[in-house]
Design an enzyme around this catalytic site. Structure first.
Site, short mmCIF file in Angstrom:
data_model
loop_
_atom_site.label_atom_id
_atom_site.label_comp_id
_atom_site.label_asym_id
_atom_site.label_seq_id
_atom_site.Cartn_x
_atom_site.Cartn_y
_atom_site.Cartn_z
N ARG A 271 0.87 -1.19 0.00
CA ARG A 271 0.00 0.00 0.00
C ARG A 271 0.90 1.23 0.00
NH1 ARG A 271 -2.26 1.31 5.33
NH2 ARG A 271 -0.85 3.08 5.09
N HIS A 275 -3.70 4.83 4.08
CA HIS A 275 -4.84 3.90 4.14
C HIS A 275 -6.08 4.54 3.52
CE1 HIS A 275 -7.85 1.17 5.67
NE2 HIS A 275 -8.46 2.19 6.21
N TYR A 284 3.60 6.44 11.36
CA TYR A 284 3.96 5.06 11.72
C TYR A 284 4.91 4.36 10.74
CZ TYR A 284 -0.07 4.20 8.63
OH TYR A 284 -0.95 4.21 7.57
C1 LIG Z 1 -15.01 -5.07 11.68
C2 LIG Z 1 -14.16 -3.86 11.47
N1 LIG Z 1 -13.14 -3.61 12.31
C3 LIG Z 1 -12.36 -2.52 12.13
C4 LIG Z 1 -12.61 -1.65 11.10
C5 LIG Z 1 -11.74 -0.41 10.91
N2 LIG Z 1 -10.85 -0.61 9.77
C6 LIG Z 1 -11.17 -0.17 8.53
S1 LIG Z 1 -10.05 -0.57 7.40
C7 LIG Z 1 -9.05 -1.32 8.53
C8 LIG Z 1 -7.76 -1.97 8.10
C9 LIG Z 1 -7.96 -3.14 7.22
O1 LIG Z 1 -6.73 -3.57 6.72
P1 LIG Z 1 -6.63 -4.71 5.64
O2 LIG Z 1 -7.68 -5.74 5.85
O3 LIG Z 1 -5.24 -5.20 5.62
O4 LIG Z 1 -6.98 -4.01 4.25
P2 LIG Z 1 -6.27 -2.78 3.53
O5 LIG Z 1 -6.89 -1.54 4.10
O6 LIG Z 1 -4.82 -2.88 3.82
O7 LIG Z 1 -6.58 -2.90 2.08
C10 LIG Z 1 -9.62 -1.26 9.81
C11 LIG Z 1 -9.02 -1.82 11.02
C12 LIG Z 1 -13.72 -1.94 10.24
N3 LIG Z 1 -14.02 -1.18 9.19
N4 LIG Z 1 -14.46 -3.06 10.44
#
Ligand SMILES: Cc1ncc(C[n+]2csc(CCOP(=O)(O)OP(=O)(O)O)c2C)c(N)n1
Length: 378
Positions: A271, A275, A284
């Site tokens: 990425r 985010h 970070y």
């Molecule tokens: C159930 C839930 N927990 C926490 C979140 C908050 N949240 C949104 S995106 C994210 C990170 C997800 O990372 P990843 O699955 O690795 O996908 P990426 O964003 O790297 O594509 C978090 C913790 C959420 N949307 N839903």
């Protein structure tokens, strides 16, 4: 004698090195090169450029305060465009929120996407979702949900229904490595393994779940091997190599169609951007983390491969850059001028017949809006 007899690791395949087609010298490994016409190779590149241009412009738009939020997929274009290329139009996509490349490949238009990001009345979700939470029913692309991983059990359930109905299609679901810590991941993987559903689990391992690095997300050696525990195959693929992504996804789709069940594809990518527009990665991670990945940029790598085959030229590049910049600017202009959804639409679409309490609330809202309008006119 054990009470339960089972074969351990029947489908086990612990990956050793990620599947890679593009070599250091920008040629393709002839033993692995997928069958893709020159025309399609150029179309894949075009969609990768279109995706990147869209993302860049939408991030700027958010910074200007013109849309509320955005999530870019910069650096991950090979994972989404390559995997979507390996599907047929009848297959279903259950996305996460960073798969704009897959939507564009499927035929979603930049205009449709701009309407969604503005939440106007032409947005298919009628302004009820956050920007980038797209929904393309006509393209067999299910709505993006904010709660992580909810799409994955849905993809498995739909695949199971397809299997029971003998529909010759697969479901493909995307998610990040961080989401594998959700219970829904394990529920879905288990069900898919037991019922051998025609599902492709496409895991974009981009190194980060907001500020949490992949290294502390699991105690397993890698994510692909988790499939072994559920009795099916997990493979690692170089996610910045669009040709490798096509090979891995085609294999998984063909296998599912032969009735041999699901596959977990772990695509190793990065990425490069934040985010989301609500995130600042400088808190970070340092540029030292990011710079090695800039050198492995999926668009640049594919461009060099195409150039070597005589399928790319600087003139074509300039034309693409200009075309997609114009396309998004025009789409934004139209989306910005398009009115928001009518207020009463918030009472629609949940019930086939509107219950009395909603009818009352609607009447109350309409009356209050009338009053405000009348007061404004005075
Ligand atoms: C159930 C839930 N927990 C926490 C979140 C908050 N949240 C949104 S995106 C994210 C990170 C997800 O990372 P990843 O699955 O690795 O996908 P990426 O964003 O790297 O594509 C978090 C913790 C959420 N949307 N839903």
């Amino acid at each position: 004698m054990s009470l339960v007899e089972f074969e351990v690791g029947k489908n086990a395949s612990v990956p050793t090195a990620p599947l890679t087609v593009l070599r250091e010298d920008d040629t393709a490994d002839p033993a692995l090169m997928p069958e893709v016409s020159d025309e399609d190779l150029r179309a894949i590149y075009r969609t990768m450029i279109q995706t990147r241009t869209l993302d860049e412009r939408m991030v700027t738009l958010q910074r200007q305060g013109r849309i509320a939020f955005y999530m870019q997929s910069t650096g991950e274009e090979a994972t989404t465009v390559g995997s979507a290329y390996a599907l047929r139009p009848g297959d279903w996509i259950f996305p996460c929120y960073r798969e704009q490349g897959a939507y564009l490949w499927r035929g979603a238009t930049v205009q449709e996407m701009a309407h969604q990001c503005y939440g106007n009345y032409l947005d298919y979700t009628k302004g009820r979702q956050m920007p980038v939470h797209y929904s393309f029913r006509h393209l067999n692309i299910v709505s993006v949900s904010s709660p992580l991983m909810t799409q994955v059990p849905h993809a498995v359930g739909t695949a199971w229904a397809m299997k029971l109905r003998k529909d010759p299609y697969v479901t493909m679901t995307y998610f990040g490595e961080g989401s594998t810590s959700e219970g829904d991941f394990h529920v879905a993987m288990n069900f898919a393994g037991v019922y051998k559903t025609p599902t492709v689990f496409f895991l974009r391992n981009n190194g980060w779940a907001i500020s949490t690095p992949a290294s502390v997300q699991t105690a397993s050696e890698n994510f692909a091997m988790k499939a072994n525990a559920y009795g099916f195959e997990g493979v690692q693929v170089d996610g910045n190599d669009v040709l490798a992504v096509i090979v891995a996804t085609r294999r998984a789709v063909d296998k599912a169609l032969r009735g041999e069940g699901p596959t977990l594809i772990e695509a190793l990518t990065y990425r490069v951007g934040a985010h989301s527009t609500s995130d600042d990665p400088s808190g970070y991670r340092t540029e030292d983390h990011v710079s090695p990945w800039r050198d492995k940029d999926p668009v640049q790598r594919f461009q060099r491969f195409l150039a070597k085959r005589g399928l790319w030229s600087p003139e074509w590049e300039a034309e693409l850059q200009e075309r997609f910049k114009q396309e998004i600017l025009e789409a934004i202009e139209v989306a910005e001028k398009t009115p928001g959804p009518a207020p009463e639409t918030i009472f629609e679409d949940v019930y086939a017949e509107k219950p009395r309490f909603l009818q009352e609330q609607e009447a109350e809202l309409m009356e209050s809006l009338q009053q405000t309008k009348a007061e404004g006119a005075r």
